[in-house]
Motif scaffolding. Structure first.
Motif, mmCIF file in Angstrom:
data_model
loop_
_atom_site.group_PDB
_atom_site.id
_atom_site.type_symbol
_atom_site.label_atom_id
_atom_site.label_comp_id
_atom_site.label_asym_id
_atom_site.label_seq_id
_atom_site.Cartn_x
_atom_site.Cartn_y
_atom_site.Cartn_z
ATOM 1 N N MET A 1 0.848 -1.171 0.000
ATOM 2 C CA MET A 1 0.000 0.000 0.000
ATOM 3 C C MET A 1 0.892 1.231 0.000
ATOM 4 N N GLY A 2 0.529 2.228 -0.753
ATOM 5 C CA GLY A 2 1.286 3.469 -0.825
ATOM 6 C C GLY A 2 0.403 4.658 -0.514
ATOM 7 N N VAL A 3 1.051 5.737 -0.162
ATOM 8 C CA VAL A 3 0.345 6.979 0.131
ATOM 9 C C VAL A 3 0.969 8.082 -0.714
ATOM 10 N N VAL A 4 0.127 8.861 -1.378
ATOM 11 C CA VAL A 4 0.575 9.998 -2.162
ATOM 12 C C VAL A 4 -0.133 11.222 -1.616
ATOM 13 N N LYS A 5 0.619 12.284 -1.364
ATOM 14 C CA LYS A 5 0.022 13.515 -0.843
ATOM 15 C C LYS A 5 0.258 14.631 -1.849
ATOM 16 N N VAL A 6 -0.810 15.341 -2.194
ATOM 17 C CA VAL A 6 -0.744 16.458 -3.121
ATOM 18 C C VAL A 6 -1.323 17.669 -2.408
ATOM 19 N N SER A 7 -0.654 18.799 -2.523
ATOM 20 C CA SER A 7 -1.122 20.029 -1.886
ATOM 21 C C SER A 7 -1.211 21.120 -2.940
ATOM 22 N N GLN A 8 -2.314 21.871 -2.926
ATOM 23 C CA GLN A 8 -2.508 22.965 -3.870
ATOM 24 C C GLN A 8 -3.041 24.170 -3.121
ATOM 25 N N SER A 9 -2.723 25.349 -3.611
ATOM 26 C CA SER A 9 -3.324 26.564 -3.065
ATOM 27 C C SER A 9 -3.653 27.491 -4.231
ATOM 28 N N PHE A 10 -4.697 28.269 -4.048
ATOM 29 C CA PHE A 10 -5.177 29.154 -5.098
ATOM 30 C C PHE A 10 -5.421 30.536 -4.512
ATOM 31 N N LYS A 11 -5.153 31.566 -5.292
ATOM 32 C CA LYS A 11 -5.486 32.930 -4.896
ATOM 33 C C LYS A 11 -6.747 33.331 -5.646
ATOM 34 N N THR A 12 -7.624 34.006 -4.941
ATOM 35 C CA THR A 12 -8.875 34.439 -5.551
ATOM 36 C C THR A 12 -9.303 35.764 -4.932
ATOM 37 N N GLN A 13 -10.095 36.513 -5.651
ATOM 38 C CA GLN A 13 -10.613 37.772 -5.130
ATOM 39 C C GLN A 13 -11.907 37.570 -4.353
ATOM 40 N N VAL A 14 -12.404 36.354 -4.359
ATOM 41 C CA VAL A 14 -13.632 36.019 -3.630
ATOM 42 C C VAL A 14 -13.267 35.761 -2.165
ATOM 43 N N THR A 15 -14.103 36.214 -1.245
ATOM 44 C CA THR A 15 -13.826 36.006 0.180
ATOM 45 C C THR A 15 -13.873 34.520 0.524
ATOM 46 N N PRO A 16 -13.104 34.091 1.532
ATOM 47 C CA PRO A 16 -13.115 32.684 1.922
ATOM 48 C C PRO A 16 -14.514 32.177 2.281
ATOM 49 N N ASP A 17 -15.303 32.988 2.960
ATOM 50 C CA ASP A 17 -16.651 32.583 3.343
ATOM 51 C C ASP A 17 -17.513 32.301 2.121
ATOM 52 N N ARG A 18 -17.450 33.189 1.156
ATOM 53 C CA ARG A 18 -18.257 33.028 -0.050
ATOM 54 C C ARG A 18 -17.767 31.844 -0.898
ATOM 55 N N MET A 19 -16.459 31.675 -0.985
ATOM 56 C CA MET A 19 -15.889 30.564 -1.750
ATOM 57 C C MET A 19 -16.265 29.225 -1.121
ATOM 58 N N PHE A 20 -16.177 29.138 0.211
ATOM 59 C CA PHE A 20 -16.530 27.900 0.918
ATOM 60 C C PHE A 20 -18.005 27.572 0.713
ATOM 61 N N LYS A 21 -18.845 28.584 0.804
ATOM 62 C CA LYS A 21 -20.280 28.373 0.613
ATOM 63 C C LYS A 21 -20.565 27.827 -0.788
ATOM 64 N N ALA A 22 -19.942 28.404 -1.810
ATOM 65 C CA ALA A 22 -20.190 27.976 -3.191
ATOM 66 C C ALA A 22 -19.602 26.598 -3.480
ATOM 67 N N LEU A 23 -18.336 26.393 -3.113
ATOM 68 C CA LEU A 23 -17.652 25.155 -3.486
ATOM 69 C C LEU A 23 -18.012 23.961 -2.619
ATOM 70 N N ILE A 24 -18.374 24.196 -1.369
ATOM 71 C CA ILE A 24 -18.638 23.092 -0.454
ATOM 72 C C ILE A 24 -20.122 22.999 -0.095
ATOM 73 N N LEU A 25 -20.659 24.051 0.490
ATOM 74 C CA LEU A 25 -22.032 23.976 1.009
ATOM 75 C C LEU A 25 -23.094 23.933 -0.087
ATOM 76 N N ASP A 26 -22.881 24.642 -1.187
ATOM 77 C CA ASP A 26 -23.876 24.688 -2.266
ATOM 78 C C ASP A 26 -23.477 23.864 -3.491
ATOM 79 N N SER A 27 -22.432 23.059 -3.375
ATOM 80 C CA SER A 27 -21.933 22.326 -4.541
ATOM 81 C C SER A 27 -22.965 21.364 -5.119
ATOM 82 N N ARG A 28 -23.818 20.831 -4.275
ATOM 83 C CA ARG A 28 -24.844 19.886 -4.758
ATOM 84 C C ARG A 28 -25.725 20.524 -5.828
ATOM 85 N N ASN A 29 -26.024 21.805 -5.674
ATOM 86 C CA ASN A 29 -26.869 22.512 -6.639
ATOM 87 C C ASN A 29 -26.057 23.185 -7.745
#
Length: 103
Positions: free
Chosen positions: A1-29
């Motif tokens: 068994m192996g483990v691979v770890k990938v890390s990414q970061s992005f800069k955006t002009q959208v606030t963290p609260d709004r980005m989290f709401k869109a990408l995580i909380l509202d992603s179903r819709n």
């Protein structure tokens, strides 16, 4: 068994609260509307989006994948963190046991 770890970061002009709401909380819709050529639907098979919920993403006929299932392992709306594990689906290619994500 192996483990691979990938890390990414992005800069955006959208606030963290709004980005989290869109990408995580509202992603179903939002995802089926924004990615209509590849995502047919997202539905909860168990729970309503909180920890221990099981979410299934169904892909369109144009996609090489049919579906994937995610188990939500943790959700913290104040710290904007989301942990989930892909537990089933074509993306595992019968070679991977699981894929764990931390956003």
């Amino acid at each position: 068994m192996g483990v691979v770890k990938v890390s990414q970061s992005f800069k955006t002009q959208v606030t963290p609260d709004r980005m989290f709401k869109a990408l995580i909380l509202d992603s179903r819709n939002l995802c089926p509307q924004l990615m209509f050529s590849s995502i047919k639907s997202i539905e909860y098979l168990q729970g309503k989006g909180d920890a221990e919920s099981i979410k299934q993403i169904n892909f369109t006929e144009a996609s090489p994948l049919r579906y994937v299932k995610h188990r939500i392992d943790g959700l913290d709306k104040e710290k904007w963190t989301f942990k989930f594990t892909m537990i089933e689906g074509d993306a595992l290619m019968d070679k991977l046991e699981k894929i764990t994500y931390e956003v």
